[in-house]
Write a protein that holds these residues in place. Sequence first.
Motif, PDB file in Angstrom:
ATOM      1  N   PRO A 248       9.516   9.018   3.086  1.00 15.07           N
ATOM      2  CA  PRO A 248      10.389   9.686   2.487  1.00 15.07           C
ATOM      3  C   PRO A 248      11.810   8.510   2.307  1.00 15.07           C
ATOM      4  N   GLU A 249      11.736   7.637   3.148  1.00 13.02           N
ATOM      5  CA  GLU A 249      12.797   6.889   3.007  1.00 13.02           C
ATOM      6  C   GLU A 249      12.811   5.828   1.473  1.00 13.02           C
ATOM      7  N   VAL A 250      11.377   5.519   1.756  1.00 12.53           N
ATOM      8  CA  VAL A 250      10.678   4.785   0.180  1.00 12.53           C
ATOM      9  C   VAL A 250      11.158   5.691  -1.014  1.00 12.53           C
ATOM     10  N   LEU A 251      10.692   6.932  -0.831  1.00 12.21           N
ATOM     11  CA  LEU A 251      10.791   7.654  -2.210  1.00 12.21           C
ATOM     12  C   LEU A 251      12.190   8.097  -2.549  1.00 12.21           C
ATOM     13  N   GLY A 252      13.100   8.310  -1.412  1.00 17.31           N
ATOM     14  CA  GLY A 252      14.501   8.359  -1.532  1.00 17.31           C
ATOM     15  C   GLY A 252      15.006   7.380  -2.381  1.00 17.31           C
ATOM     16  N   MET A 253      14.786   5.994  -1.808  1.00 16.98           N
ATOM     17  CA  MET A 253      15.225   4.873  -2.502  1.00 16.98           C
ATOM     18  C   MET A 253      14.688   4.672  -4.024  1.00 16.98           C
ATOM     19  N   PHE A 254      13.524   4.881  -4.295  1.00 14.88           N
ATOM     20  CA  PHE A 254      12.839   4.993  -5.713  1.00 14.88           C
ATOM     21  C   PHE A 254      13.793   6.006  -6.439  1.00 14.88           C
ATOM     22  N   LEU A 255      14.034   7.055  -5.948  1.00 19.90           N
ATOM     23  CA  LEU A 255      15.015   7.738  -6.835  1.00 19.90           C
ATOM     24  C   LEU A 255      16.491   7.565  -7.210  1.00 19.90           C
ATOM     25  N   ILE A 256      16.952   7.213  -6.007  1.00 16.85           N
ATOM     26  CA  ILE A 256      18.412   6.252  -6.145  1.00 16.85           C
ATOM     27  C   ILE A 256      18.146   5.212  -7.308  1.00 16.85           C
ATOM     28  N   GLY A 257      17.129   4.420  -7.168  1.00 16.19           N
ATOM     29  CA  GLY A 257      17.137   3.218  -7.986  1.00 16.19           C
ATOM     30  C   GLY A 257      17.043   3.878  -9.536  1.00 16.19           C
TER      31      GLY A 257
ATOM     32  N   VAL B 131       0.911  -1.161  -0.044  1.00  7.68           N
ATOM     33  CA  VAL B 131       0.086   0.036  -0.001  1.00  7.68           C
ATOM     34  C   VAL B 131       0.848   1.006   0.044  1.00  7.68           C
ATOM     35  N   LEU B 132       1.958   1.151   0.841  1.00  7.68           N
ATOM     36  CA  LEU B 132       2.748   2.600   0.975  1.00  7.68           C
ATOM     37  C   LEU B 132       3.666   2.442  -0.433  1.00  7.68           C
ATOM     38  N   TYR B 133       3.953   1.519  -0.985  1.00  5.61           N
ATOM     39  CA  TYR B 133       4.556   1.487  -2.314  1.00  5.61           C
ATOM     40  C   TYR B 133       3.777   2.105  -3.307  1.00  5.61           C
ATOM     41  N   ALA B 134       2.331   1.563  -3.311  1.00  9.34           N
ATOM     42  CA  ALA B 134       1.550   2.171  -4.353  1.00  9.34           C
ATOM     43  C   ALA B 134       1.232   3.649  -4.225  1.00  9.34           C
ATOM     44  N   LEU B 135       1.380   4.072  -2.936  1.00  6.61           N
ATOM     45  CA  LEU B 135       0.861   5.624  -2.703  1.00  6.61           C
ATOM     46  C   LEU B 135       2.407   6.609  -2.988  1.00  6.61           C
ATOM     47  N   MET B 136       3.448   5.821  -2.689  1.00  5.72           N
ATOM     48  CA  MET B 136       4.611   6.702  -2.847  1.00  5.72           C
ATOM     49  C   MET B 136       5.145   6.438  -4.325  1.00  5.72           C
ATOM     50  N   SER B 137       4.557   5.753  -5.285  1.00  8.84           N
ATOM     51  CA  SER B 137       4.633   5.641  -6.346  1.00  8.84           C
ATOM     52  C   SER B 137       4.244   6.860  -7.059  1.00  8.84           C
TER      53      SER B 137
ATOM     54  N   ALA C 152       6.630  12.791 -10.586  1.00  9.99           N
ATOM     55  CA  ALA C 152       7.174  14.208 -10.725  1.00  9.99           C
ATOM     56  C   ALA C 152       8.606  14.331 -11.006  1.00  9.99           C
ATOM     57  N   PHE C 153       9.226  13.240 -11.063  1.00 12.28           N
ATOM     58  CA  PHE C 153      10.636  13.000 -11.274  1.00 12.28           C
ATOM     59  C   PHE C 153      11.281  12.551 -12.537  1.00 12.28           C
ATOM     60  N   ARG C 154      10.044  12.157 -13.263  1.00 10.38           N
ATOM     61  CA  ARG C 154      10.451  11.858 -14.499  1.00 10.38           C
ATOM     62  C   ARG C 154      11.382  12.247 -15.366  1.00 10.38           C
TER      63      ARG C 154
END
Length: 419
Positions: free
Chosen positions: A238-247, A140-146, A151-153
């Motif tokens: 923020p931890e999840v979104l931060g790792m998304f961006l690093i990935g 659920v958190l992954y879906a929401l933070m996706s 915005a960073f595409r």
Amino acid sequence: MARHYTPILECPVNPVASSLQPVTGSDRIEVIDILRGVALLGILLMNMEALSGPLDLAFTGIDPHWQGADRWADALIYVLVQGKFFTLFSLLFGAGFAIMAQRAEAARRDFTPFYLRRSAGLLLIGLCHALLVWSGDILVLYALMSLPLLAFREAPPRWLPAMGVHTYLFASVLMVGMGLLVGIAAQADSAMADAAAAGQRAIELQRQAYAHGSWTDAVLQRAHDLQVNLGGMLVVGPEVLGMFLIGAGFARSGALTTPELHPRLYRCLRWGAWPAGLVLMIISACWVPYVAPGTFTPASGFAYALSSVASLLMCLGYLGWIVHARAHLRVLAPMGRMALTQYILQSLVGTWVFYGYGLGAFESLPRLWQIPFALVLFALQVLFAHAWLRHFRFGPLEWLWRAMTYGRWPPLRRTLGTH
């Protein structure tokens, strides 16, 4: 201490594929499947304590009620595993996002509607998992933070890792600030004692519902747990979104799609990031080894921040080592290809074995023995993944997720000549 559950991520695909459609084995990037397969093992080892006992007693550090070999096992999992593979899965989710966006651009297709349908499908699967199976869900958190990830595409690839690190570290700064505020409040009234009592009541409610209640009782408790967990988005988000961006940065730079072209980067991760993270993790564990549920102090906030930074560094170090050893880990690639199915299967098996409406082994498995239990279950999952993918193109939940995303049922069974 870090309270992380389990992630899942998007399917990595070859960015040069010509159209947006469900991908087959030949379009996949093997190293990402291998990474996800290894991460699933770390996820299972981390989640065993939360599956076999009250959720709120897990992810709190080195639990003092464990003694002897059980305490050593708890310490090893905490220092070497907890939070490290959660971040790795998040990184790979971001990589999958970037690769799919590249693929859409190459095909000249509008990526946003496709991605929103994919996120909605993940949200639906996550809600079913969180309410019907296990409240430690993170889908659920992954879906929401996706969603903010979109915005960073268009962000330049070289900026993404730095943006990701700053976003990730925001959670650490926030926890330090919260610790200081709690410390000030504790001097003025009995808020700390009240919070500790509330934490113990929450544990007893989970114990009653999951160890002794019916499946309906467990569903009601899971609905409450879901509300509490979503309240933690301020820190974990923020931890999840931060790792998304690093990935995403790793994928768009080619570091994941063509790792052989980035040997210096991976040497730095193996011999720099991982050892540095381990040192910080040990310092944090020695400073504040355990935080009782419902309690929080300034020291806890600083220790959390330190362990969070350590988890980031060790995650990147594990990434470097797994990529380095990928030729020897190909047996785990099928696990990565069915990561969604296998993740939820771990929850199904765990709750069936330990919960009261199953075999009723709740809080009966010593911490030391949770490790071989997880290893045996993981080995059986690897065998299942190989057997399943000999006959089918996707895992069952991956197939369902693709149907939600593309609006049609993709072929499931393999045909002659399909790889």
